[in-house]
Scaffold this motif. Sequence first.
Motif, PDB file in Angstrom:
ATOM      1  N   ASP A  35      -1.278   3.704 -10.864  1.00  0.00           N
ATOM      2  CA  ASP A  35      -0.782   3.258  -9.564  1.00  0.00           C
ATOM      3  C   ASP A  35      -1.858   2.491  -8.804  1.00  0.00           C
ATOM      4  OD1 ASP A  35       1.643   4.487 -10.066  1.00  0.00           O
ATOM      5  OD2 ASP A  35       1.140   6.312  -8.955  1.00  0.00           O
ATOM      6  N   GLU A  36      -3.079   2.974  -8.905  1.00  0.00           N
ATOM      7  CA  GLU A  36      -4.197   2.323  -8.219  1.00  0.00           C
ATOM      8  C   GLU A  36      -4.438   0.923  -8.776  1.00  0.00           C
ATOM      9  OE1 GLU A  36      -8.766   3.551  -7.727  1.00  0.00           O
ATOM     10  OE2 GLU A  36      -7.314   5.166  -7.369  1.00  0.00           O
ATOM     11  N   ALA A  37      -4.368   0.785 -10.093  1.00  0.00           N
ATOM     12  CA  ALA A  37      -4.549  -0.534 -10.719  1.00  0.00           C
ATOM     13  C   ALA A  37      -3.409  -1.467 -10.321  1.00  0.00           C
ATOM     14  CB  ALA A  37      -4.602  -0.376 -12.235  1.00  0.00           C
ATOM     15  N   LEU A  38      -2.207  -0.936 -10.251  1.00  0.00           N
ATOM     16  CA  LEU A  38      -1.063  -1.751  -9.837  1.00  0.00           C
ATOM     17  C   LEU A  38      -1.226  -2.218  -8.393  1.00  0.00           C
ATOM     18  CD1 LEU A  38       1.759  -2.893 -10.441  1.00  0.00           C
ATOM     19  CD2 LEU A  38       2.693  -0.711  -9.656  1.00  0.00           C
ATOM     20  N   LEU A  39      -1.708  -1.347  -7.519  1.00  0.00           N
ATOM     21  CA  LEU A  39      -1.940  -1.731  -6.126  1.00  0.00           C
ATOM     22  C   LEU A  39      -2.999  -2.821  -6.021  1.00  0.00           C
ATOM     23  CD1 LEU A  39      -1.784   1.668  -4.233  1.00  0.00           C
ATOM     24  CD2 LEU A  39      -0.229  -0.250  -4.008  1.00  0.00           C
ATOM     25  N   GLU A  40      -4.067  -2.707  -6.791  1.00  0.00           N
ATOM     26  CA  GLU A  40      -5.107  -3.738  -6.776  1.00  0.00           C
ATOM     27  C   GLU A  40      -4.551  -5.080  -7.264  1.00  0.00           C
ATOM     28  OE1 GLU A  40      -8.740  -2.685  -8.735  1.00  0.00           O
ATOM     29  OE2 GLU A  40      -8.811  -0.735  -7.748  1.00  0.00           O
ATOM     30  N   GLU A  41      -3.725  -5.023  -8.314  1.00  0.00           N
ATOM     31  CA  GLU A  41      -3.125  -6.248  -8.842  1.00  0.00           C
ATOM     32  C   GLU A  41      -2.175  -6.880  -7.819  1.00  0.00           C
ATOM     33  OE1 GLU A  41      -0.137  -7.532 -12.460  1.00  0.00           O
ATOM     34  OE2 GLU A  41      -1.270  -5.668 -12.638  1.00  0.00           O
ATOM     35  N   LEU A  42      -1.371  -6.054  -7.166  1.00  0.00           N
ATOM     36  CA  LEU A  42      -0.448  -6.560  -6.148  1.00  0.00           C
ATOM     37  C   LEU A  42      -1.202  -7.139  -4.950  1.00  0.00           C
ATOM     38  CD1 LEU A  42       2.326  -3.816  -6.175  1.00  0.00           C
ATOM     39  CD2 LEU A  42       2.528  -6.175  -6.956  1.00  0.00           C
ATOM     40  N   TYR A  43      -2.309  -6.513  -4.582  1.00  0.00           N
ATOM     41  CA  TYR A  43      -3.115  -7.014  -3.472  1.00  0.00           C
ATOM     42  C   TYR A  43      -3.676  -8.387  -3.798  1.00  0.00           C
ATOM     43  CZ  TYR A  43      -7.119  -7.641  -0.441  1.00  0.00           C
ATOM     44  OH  TYR A  43      -8.039  -8.175   0.423  1.00  0.00           O
ATOM     45  N   SER A  44      -4.226  -8.537  -5.004  1.00  0.00           N
ATOM     46  CA  SER A  44      -4.794  -9.845  -5.364  1.00  0.00           C
ATOM     47  C   SER A  44      -3.704 -10.899  -5.468  1.00  0.00           C
ATOM     48  CB  SER A  44      -5.589  -9.751  -6.659  1.00  0.00           C
ATOM     49  OG  SER A  44      -4.749  -9.430  -7.739  1.00  0.00           O
ATOM     50  N   ASN A  80      -7.948 -11.552   8.772  1.00  0.00           N
ATOM     51  CA  ASN A  80      -9.010 -11.804   7.804  1.00  0.00           C
ATOM     52  C   ASN A  80     -10.052 -10.692   7.806  1.00  0.00           C
ATOM     53  OD1 ASN A  80      -7.799 -14.153   6.998  1.00  0.00           O
ATOM     54  ND2 ASN A  80      -9.005 -15.450   8.362  1.00  0.00           N
ATOM     55  N   GLN A  81     -10.329 -10.093   8.960  1.00  0.00           N
ATOM     56  CA  GLN A  81     -11.274  -8.976   9.018  1.00  0.00           C
ATOM     57  C   GLN A  81     -10.754  -7.804   8.202  1.00  0.00           C
ATOM     58  OE1 GLN A  81     -11.746  -8.165  13.170  1.00  0.00           O
ATOM     59  NE2 GLN A  81     -13.215  -9.823  13.492  1.00  0.00           N
ATOM     60  N   LYS A  82      -9.457  -7.524   8.322  1.00  0.00           N
ATOM     61  CA  LYS A  82      -8.868  -6.424   7.555  1.00  0.00           C
ATOM     62  C   LYS A  82      -8.926  -6.724   6.064  1.00  0.00           C
ATOM     63  CE  LYS A  82      -5.745  -5.196  11.287  1.00  0.00           C
ATOM     64  NZ  LYS A  82      -4.352  -5.192  11.753  1.00  0.00           N
ATOM     65  N   LEU A  83      -8.675  -7.975   5.693  1.00  0.00           N
ATOM     66  CA  LEU A  83      -8.739  -8.348   4.284  1.00  0.00           C
ATOM     67  C   LEU A  83     -10.170  -8.252   3.750  1.00  0.00           C
ATOM     68  CD1 LEU A  83      -6.331 -11.409   4.191  1.00  0.00           C
ATOM     69  CD2 LEU A  83      -5.937  -9.141   3.233  1.00  0.00           C
ATOM     70  N   ARG A  84     -11.134  -8.658   4.556  1.00  0.00           N
ATOM     71  CA  ARG A  84     -12.533  -8.544   4.128  1.00  0.00           C
ATOM     72  C   ARG A  84     -12.927  -7.081   3.956  1.00  0.00           C
ATOM     73  NH1 ARG A  84     -13.245 -13.297   7.189  1.00  0.00           N
ATOM     74  NH2 ARG A  84     -13.631 -12.186   9.137  1.00  0.00           N
ATOM     75  N   GLU A  85     -12.424  -6.209   4.817  1.00  0.00           N
ATOM     76  CA  GLU A  85     -12.708  -4.779   4.692  1.00  0.00           C
ATOM     77  C   GLU A  85     -12.105  -4.234   3.392  1.00  0.00           C
ATOM     78  OE1 GLU A  85     -14.142  -0.986   5.623  1.00  0.00           O
ATOM     79  OE2 GLU A  85     -14.637  -2.934   6.481  1.00  0.00           O
ATOM     80  N   LEU A  86     -10.891  -4.647   3.062  1.00  0.00           N
ATOM     81  CA  LEU A  86     -10.283  -4.230   1.797  1.00  0.00           C
ATOM     82  C   LEU A  86     -11.069  -4.766   0.608  1.00  0.00           C
ATOM     83  CD1 LEU A  86      -6.474  -4.595   2.501  1.00  0.00           C
ATOM     84  CD2 LEU A  86      -7.699  -2.498   2.010  1.00  0.00           C
TER      85      LEU A  86
END
Length: 98
Positions: A35-44, A80-86
Amino acid sequence: MEEVIIIPAIFIGLPWVILHYITKWKTSASITTDDEALLEELYSLAKRLDERMDTVERLVASDHDDFRPARLVHDQEVDNQKLRELDRMLAEKKGSRP
């Protein structure tokens, strides 16, 4: 004779059922590595699509003066600040993996 069945059911069966479902509840509450890998893939993917949308809107806006972007405000610094934090959190997590 009924007491022989009732007493074990109360002192053995009931706690076993309760503890069984507590264990199931605790294990299902956590996120798996898949699930974590899927979330990272969806985020990118979402990040790339957002950048593409910005590019398309800039290209159309340069060709047509009366073009209004679908999004009211794009590329806000607050977002953009939130995205940089992620991104920072993902980089730290990847750096800590063996």
